[in-house]
Design a protein around this motif. Structure first.
Motif, PDB file in Angstrom:
ATOM      1  N   TYR B  55     -26.554 -18.781  18.380  1.00  0.00           N
ATOM      2  CA  TYR B  55     -27.920 -18.228  19.005  1.00  0.00           C
ATOM      3  C   TYR B  55     -27.517 -17.597  20.516  1.00  0.00           C
ATOM      4  CZ  TYR B  55     -32.923 -18.177  20.619  1.00  0.00           C
ATOM      5  OH  TYR B  55     -33.758 -17.729  20.823  1.00  0.00           O
ATOM      6  N   GLN B  56     -26.894 -18.313  21.062  1.00  0.00           N
ATOM      7  CA  GLN B  56     -26.377 -17.686  22.583  1.00  0.00           C
ATOM      8  C   GLN B  56     -25.578 -16.445  22.447  1.00  0.00           C
ATOM      9  OE1 GLN B  56     -23.683 -20.733  24.370  1.00  0.00           O
ATOM     10  NE2 GLN B  56     -25.451 -21.907  25.099  1.00  0.00           N
ATOM     11  N   ALA B  57     -24.912 -16.321  21.670  1.00  0.00           N
ATOM     12  CA  ALA B  57     -24.117 -15.209  21.271  1.00  0.00           C
ATOM     13  C   ALA B  57     -25.020 -13.846  20.939  1.00  0.00           C
ATOM     14  CB  ALA B  57     -22.997 -15.254  20.109  1.00  0.00           C
ATOM     15  N   GLY B  62     -28.746  -9.525  22.542  1.00  0.00           N
ATOM     16  CA  GLY B  62     -30.136  -8.757  22.279  1.00  0.00           C
ATOM     17  C   GLY B  62     -30.372  -8.690  20.829  1.00  0.00           C
ATOM     18  N   TYR B  63     -29.955  -9.860  19.943  1.00  0.00           N
ATOM     19  CA  TYR B  63     -30.410  -9.982  18.698  1.00  0.00           C
ATOM     20  C   TYR B  63     -30.901 -11.272  18.292  1.00  0.00           C
ATOM     21  CZ  TYR B  63     -28.065  -5.534  17.312  1.00  0.00           C
ATOM     22  OH  TYR B  63     -27.521  -4.408  17.490  1.00  0.00           O
ATOM     23  N   ALA B  64     -31.310 -11.912  19.206  1.00  0.00           N
ATOM     24  CA  ALA B  64     -31.830 -13.416  18.868  1.00  0.00           C
ATOM     25  C   ALA B  64     -33.185 -13.593  18.407  1.00  0.00           C
ATOM     26  CB  ALA B  64     -31.744 -14.294  20.216  1.00  0.00           C
ATOM     27  N   GLU B  65     -34.050 -12.554  18.446  1.00  0.00           N
ATOM     28  CA  GLU B  65     -35.609 -12.459  17.898  1.00  0.00           C
ATOM     29  C   GLU B  65     -35.497 -12.685  16.569  1.00  0.00           C
ATOM     30  OE1 GLU B  65     -37.911  -9.229  19.845  1.00  0.00           O
ATOM     31  OE2 GLU B  65     -39.283  -9.672  18.079  1.00  0.00           O
ATOM     32  N   THR B  70     -33.532 -23.397  18.267  1.00  0.00           N
ATOM     33  CA  THR B  70     -33.344 -24.765  18.308  1.00  0.00           C
ATOM     34  C   THR B  70     -31.964 -24.870  18.427  1.00  0.00           C
ATOM     35  OG1 THR B  70     -33.172 -26.667  16.605  1.00  0.00           O
ATOM     36  CG2 THR B  70     -33.429 -24.323  15.591  1.00  0.00           C
ATOM     37  N   GLU B  71     -31.518 -26.162  18.349  1.00  0.00           N
ATOM     38  CA  GLU B  71     -29.874 -26.503  18.415  1.00  0.00           C
ATOM     39  C   GLU B  71     -29.318 -26.767  17.298  1.00  0.00           C
ATOM     40  OE1 GLU B  71     -28.492 -28.659  21.709  1.00  0.00           O
ATOM     41  OE2 GLU B  71     -29.472 -27.363  22.891  1.00  0.00           O
ATOM     42  N   ILE B  72     -29.930 -27.299  16.204  1.00  0.00           N
ATOM     43  CA  ILE B  72     -29.792 -27.454  15.138  1.00  0.00           C
ATOM     44  C   ILE B  72     -30.728 -27.057  14.149  1.00  0.00           C
ATOM     45  CG2 ILE B  72     -28.775 -29.356  13.308  1.00  0.00           C
ATOM     46  CD1 ILE B  72     -28.180 -31.054  15.985  1.00  0.00           C
TER      47      ILE B  72
END
Ligand SMILES: C[S@@+](CC[C@H](N)C(=O)[O-])C[C@H]1O[C@@H](n2cnc3c(N)ncnc32)[C@H](O)[C@@H]1O
Lengths: 228, 126
Positions: B55-57, B62-65, B70-72
């Motif tokens: 998610y962070q990466a 700029g592709y998380a949308e 969530t973490e898991i």
């Protein structure tokens, strides 16, 4: 995909332009590579929808050969910038639909700390590779040759893969590898015995002579599987 | 370098580094390269990867949308076709072509050129 058709595709692969002796940079021929990939797929079904890795990917011959049988994801590792640049070019040329990634790393360094590569362990199902022989009694003799590197390649491959490791080794090392495999709790089988041409070396400048062939040497195409 | 590969890389080889994970991505050039969507594969992989790192990466690039925040991931996420498609894009289609990976502890940078991260280190760094 017919065997002959695969072989002719693989003939398009660009090979090492200035092979480095101490890294034992010579290709698996399209003829051998096509048979290897074909057999792994037809006999063992170890490529389709599997995660593949290759150590010492060189210019990509084996990974590209395997790509025709649609693995899910492939990772290629090599120590050499020049080889990887050619490999990337070959991957682009083939416009493969399966994802292939490359990283530059030294197998010897990877093996230094287990935690260093732990996250990769068991991500992969299958490894297909043609490691440097690393043995001494060889015509292409250099001081810097990485002794015992063949076993280090097998070791890292066995740690990365949960299923099978396919690898080419000098037949004279067969019994030794069998012992190693046992230590790693793996079963070794000889899939086939091959004749391999290593290109000839110019004794004056220690460079590989293009298109000149050394005498055939006996090579085993091995399959190592984890014993569960 | 695809993000599935980034998810596995560490800088633990360096002297005195404890976790060396995740490596920070500094991308100068990134691209989308289409790959065949294999829902079964993505569902299988999602159990093997570190989702927080993924998610962070993706966020950095700029592709998380569209990714579950969530973490898991839960069962529902793993069965949702739209989510799997998004994860397919993030894991296999985004490519960092130029840039570097930074060790979170020492700041040592591993360059990425022509899409290939260089993880080699000098003897003195080991
Ligand atoms: C015999 S060639 C095989 C090339 C290619 N896989 C093929 O089948 O055509 C061995 C490869 O291993 C690479 N290599 C040698 N030593 C290595 C090391 N310590 N770590 C990673 N790669 C290495 C070389 O650069 C070379 O590309």
């Amino acid at each position: 995909m017919k065997l002959k058709e695969l072989e002719s595709h693989l003939q398009e692969i660009e090979t090492f332009t200035d092979p480095k002796l101490y890294l034992e940079q010579y290709i698996t021929t399209p003829h051998l590579a096509s048979q290897i990939a074909f057999n792994i797929d037809k006999i063992y079904d170890d490529i389709h929808s599997k995660n593949l890795c290759e150590f010492g990917i060189g210019t990509g011959m084996l990974t590209i050969a395997c790509s025709f049988f649609e693995p899910s994801y492939s990772l290629g590792v090599d120590i050499d910038t020049d080889a990887l640049a050619i490999c990337q070019k070959n991957l682009d040329y083939f416009e493969l639909e399966n994802p292939v990634d490359l990283i530059q790393a030294d197998v010897k360094q990877l093996l230094l700390k287990k935690e260093n590569y732990e996250k990769f362990s068991n991500l992969f199902d299958t490894c297909v590779m043609n490691p440097p022989f690393g043995t001494k009694n060889q015509r292409i003799e250099t001081e810097e040759k990485q002794l015992g590197i063949d076993i280090q390649f097998l070791k890292i491959a066995s740690e990365f893969c949960s299923n099978s490791v396919y690898s080419l080794h000098k037949s004279v090392t067969r019994e030794y590898i069998k012992i190693k495999a046992k230590q790693w709790n793996m079963k070794m089988e000889v899939v086939s015995e091959l004749k391999y041409n290593i290109p000839k070396v110019d004794s004056r400048n220690k460079k590989l002579i293009k298109d000149a062939k050394e005498k055939d040497i006996a090579v085993d195409f091995l399959r190592l599987t984890h014993i569960i | 370098m695809k993000l599935i590969t980034h998810n596995m890389l560490t800088s633990k080889i360096l002297k005195n580094v404890v976790t060396g994970y995740p490596l920070k991505i500094h991308a100068v050039k990134a691209e989308l390269k289409k790959a065949d969507f294999q829902p079964d594969f993505i569902a299988r992989m999602i159990k093997k990867i570190d989702y927080k790192t993924l998610y962070q990466a993706a966020e950095t690039l700029g592709y998380a949308e569209g990714m579950p925040k969530t973490e898991i991931l839960n069962e529902e996420d793993m069965n949702n076709e739209e989510t799997l498609k998004k994860l397919h894009e993030v894991l296999l289609e985004i490519e960092v072509i130029e840039g570097d990976l930074e060790c979170p502890e020492t700041g040592r940078k591993f360059p990425i050129n022509n899409g290939i991260p260089n993880m080699l280190v000098n003897e003195e760094e080991l």
